[in-house]
Write a protein that holds these residues in place. Structure first.
Motif, PDB file in Angstrom:
ATOM      1  N   ASN A 362       0.842  -1.200   0.000  1.00 34.50           N
ATOM      2  CA  ASN A 362       0.000   0.000   0.000  1.00 34.50           C
ATOM      3  C   ASN A 362       0.873   1.244   0.000  1.00 34.50           C
ATOM      4  N   VAL A 363       0.524   2.216  -0.867  1.00 36.01           N
ATOM      5  CA  VAL A 363       1.149   3.531  -0.842  1.00 36.01           C
ATOM      6  C   VAL A 363       0.227   4.440  -0.038  1.00 36.01           C
ATOM      7  N   ALA A 364       0.646   4.783   1.173  1.00 37.50           N
ATOM      8  CA  ALA A 364      -0.206   5.546   2.077  1.00 37.50           C
ATOM      9  C   ALA A 364      -0.450   6.951   1.541  1.00 37.50           C
ATOM     10  N   GLY A 365      -1.594   7.487   1.882  1.00 37.22           N
ATOM     11  CA  GLY A 365      -1.953   8.840   1.460  1.00 37.22           C
ATOM     12  C   GLY A 365      -2.886   8.871   0.273  1.00 37.22           C
ATOM     13  N   GLY A 366      -3.131   7.711  -0.357  1.00 29.16           N
ATOM     14  CA  GLY A 366      -4.083   7.661  -1.464  1.00 29.16           C
ATOM     15  C   GLY A 366      -3.528   8.055  -2.809  1.00 29.16           C
ATOM     16  N   ILE A 367      -2.237   8.382  -2.902  1.00 31.25           N
ATOM     17  CA  ILE A 367      -1.658   8.794  -4.171  1.00 31.25           C
ATOM     18  C   ILE A 367      -1.365   7.563  -5.017  1.00 31.25           C
ATOM     19  N   LYS A 368      -1.519   7.699  -6.337  1.00 26.32           N
ATOM     20  CA  LYS A 368      -1.228   6.618  -7.270  1.00 26.32           C
ATOM     21  C   LYS A 368       0.138   6.873  -7.902  1.00 26.32           C
ATOM     22  N   VAL A 369       1.023   5.887  -7.788  1.00 28.98           N
ATOM     23  CA  VAL A 369       2.413   6.058  -8.200  1.00 28.98           C
ATOM     24  C   VAL A 369       2.726   5.083  -9.332  1.00 28.98           C
ATOM     25  N   SER A 370       3.374   5.589 -10.375  1.00 29.08           N
ATOM     26  CA  SER A 370       3.815   4.732 -11.475  1.00 29.08           C
ATOM     27  C   SER A 370       5.309   4.887 -11.752  1.00 29.08           C
ATOM     28  N   GLU A 371       6.005   5.708 -10.979  1.00 30.20           N
ATOM     29  CA  GLU A 371       7.431   5.952 -11.226  1.00 30.20           C
ATOM     30  C   GLU A 371       8.258   4.736 -10.826  1.00 30.20           C
ATOM     31  N   PRO A 372       9.257   4.345 -11.642  1.00 33.42           N
ATOM     32  CA  PRO A 372      10.100   3.188 -11.310  1.00 33.42           C
ATOM     33  C   PRO A 372      10.912   3.362 -10.035  1.00 33.42           C
ATOM     34  N   ALA A 373      11.138   4.590  -9.578  1.00 31.60           N
ATOM     35  CA  ALA A 373      11.927   4.811  -8.364  1.00 31.60           C
ATOM     36  C   ALA A 373      11.275   4.207  -7.132  1.00 31.60           C
ATOM     37  N   LEU A 374      10.007   3.810  -7.243  1.00 31.73           N
ATOM     38  CA  LEU A 374       9.307   3.188  -6.115  1.00 31.73           C
ATOM     39  C   LEU A 374       9.751   1.741  -5.907  1.00 31.73           C
ATOM     40  N   ASP A 375      10.402   1.125  -6.912  1.00 33.08           N
ATOM     41  CA  ASP A 375      10.719  -0.311  -6.866  1.00 33.08           C
ATOM     42  C   ASP A 375      11.528  -0.696  -5.642  1.00 33.08           C
ATOM     43  N   LEU A 376      12.624   0.013  -5.383  1.00 32.20           N
ATOM     44  CA  LEU A 376      13.504  -0.347  -4.274  1.00 32.20           C
ATOM     45  C   LEU A 376      12.780  -0.207  -2.938  1.00 32.20           C
ATOM     46  N   GLY A 377      11.917   0.793  -2.816  1.00 35.02           N
ATOM     47  CA  GLY A 377      11.139   0.941  -1.588  1.00 35.02           C
ATOM     48  C   GLY A 377      10.200  -0.232  -1.363  1.00 35.02           C
TER      49      GLY A 377
END
Length: 459
Positions: A362-377
């Motif tokens: 889950n990405v908290a805050g309700g925002i929708k993310v598609s950036e690849p930089a989220l992968d490592l997180g």
């Protein structure tokens, strides 16, 4: 009984017209997009230079040299709402046509009405045209926001012929159409909101915007898939497309630009819905991280880039044993298939066997993310939850993960690190290849990793 010949089939995606039904659109190759509608004889199409009593430019009907075009009179007009100006690319461009879409009750009309308040107070001649609400209903909503200048005029009308005459007579600087699905043209036999009516109405408004040099904002309803209802060609005709996102029952709202001929298409504006309308959130990173749990496994902070703005979000992961033969996977705020891919990379490249476990991301805050930089997180959050190990709350993470398990570089690493320093983070986990381009490294501890195995050893 013979079938009437004054009907045609239109593609809802691209607007392709055919006299016969089709399963797959010959133009855009989409399936099951044909809708049947009445068609009627329409008047001859006017050129941009023929609209109104004066031309958009003196040489609108003849070719001119590009270097001879002056931009002195085409400066952008600020709306008085910083977040909206950011998404628009600095302000409203004269003669532009802007489409604003979003779920019902998300706050589209409220935002545009607040914008009209600011523009009217600055001496701009503003006309708000509503096809859904009466004048008294608009007044009730307006009183909740505050007092307004006499420059703001209201009109309740759905007939485009009448609206065109009003615009030609009054020549306002800013016009709001709420909404495009309620507008209709007498010459079109179809009902308001149909493909042909929406397409014809938008075409007329585009000619008025360019011909009279009026900035027009049109509100569009969205379908259950989250796109503007009507033909897809609607988004191609306008200059700017803005989407209002967020849960209507939550206080936050995100305005995202998906098309903009005058600025970046990746900018977002963050608002909070309060009693007196929408309020800007100047520092969305602190807003997104508010209420974050302390010393909890599976919770990490990731730095993203939305347009030119770095944004901190919390990524949560929960991995637990499955009670059934087929483990369950759930992703909120990010791509479900991307989560499955990253879990497969962990199992193949790092030996982390989660094939028998349920996984929830889950990405908290309700925002929708598609950036690849989220992968490592996501990877570190999954490992943290699987091994029940807490990640330091003062650590920020970003990086893209490949199928070989390598951690790849991401863009604008310096801006991400600067945002982490500003918010008081002490550690930053990032791709090893990004370290050489980072300055001010003495203010934060930088930890470069090359693959997911190093990420596991680091935790």
């Amino acid at each position: 009984m013979a079938k009437s010949k004054n009907t045609a089939f239109f593609c809802k995606e691209c607007g392709y017209e055919s006299s016969k039904w089709f399963g797959q659109c010959p133009s855009c190759k989409e399936w099951n997009t044909a809708v049947e509608e009445l068609v009627g004889k329409s008047k001859s199409v006017k050129g941009i230079a023929d609209v109104g009593k004066k031309k958009w430019d003196d040489n609108a009907s003849s070719p001119v040299s590009l270097k001879d075009i002056s931009l002195e009179d085409k400066d952008k007009t600020t709306t008085g709402i910083t977040e909206l100006d950011r998404v628009l690319g600095g302000g409203i461009v004269q003669g532009s046509l802007v489409l604003v879409g979003g779920d019902p009750g998300i706050g589209k009309s409220t935002l545009l009405l607040q914008m009209c308040y600011n523009l009217a107070d600055n001496g701009k001649d503003v006309l708000y045209i509503s096809g859904e609400e009466s004048l008294k209903q608009i007044k009730l909503r307006a009183d909740r926001i505050g007092q307004c200048s006499d420059k703001l005029m209201l009109l309740c009308e759905t007939n485009l012929d009448i609206i065109e005459n009003v615009l030609n007579d009054r020549r306002p600087e800013i016009v709001i159409i709420d909404s495009i699905q309620t507008m209709y043209k007498d010459e079109i036999g179809a009902a308001p909101g149909s493909v042909s009516q929406v397409r014809e109405s938008t075409s007329i408004l585009m000619q008025l915007a360019k011909g009279l040099n009026i900035s027009i904002f049109i509100v569009g309803h969205v379908t259950k898939e989250g796109v503007v209802a009507g033909p897809r060609v609607l988004e191609h005709m306008v200059d700017t497309v803005l989407y209002f996102e967020g849960d209507r029952y939550a206080s936050y709202r995100i305005l995202r630009g998906v098309k903009n001929r005058f600025g970046s298409t990746n900018e977002i504006g963050v608002f909070e819905m309060q009693e007196k309308g929408l309020v800007e959130v100047p520092d969305p990173s602190e807003y997104m991280l508010s209420g974050r749990p302390e010393d909890s496994s599976g919770s990490v902070v990731v730095c993203l880039i939305e347009g030119t703005r770095p944004l901190m979000v919390e990524v949560q992961a929960l991995v637990c044993d499955s009670n059934f033969g087929m483990p369950r996977r759930t992703a909120a705020g990010t791509d479900y298939n991307r989560v499955n891919l990253l879990m497969a990379v962990l199992e193949k490249r790092a030996g982390i066997h989660m094939s028998g476990s349920d996984a929830y991301v889950n990405v908290a805050g309700g925002i929708k993310v598609s950036e690849p930089a989220l992968d490592l997180g996501i990877v570190i959050a999954l490992i943290s939850s699987f091994k029940n190990i807490t990640v330091d709350s003062r650590t920020v993470i970003f990086g893209e993960v490949g199928l070989a398990g390598e951690v790849r570089a991401v863009s604008q690493a310096q801006q991400r690190v600067n945002e982490a320093i500003k918010l008081g983070f002490e550690n930053c986990i990032l791709p090893q290849v990004c370290l050489k381009n980072i300055k001010n490294s003495d203010k934060i501890k930088l930890i470069g990793i090359r693959n997911v195995s190093e990420a596991i050893n680091l935790i």
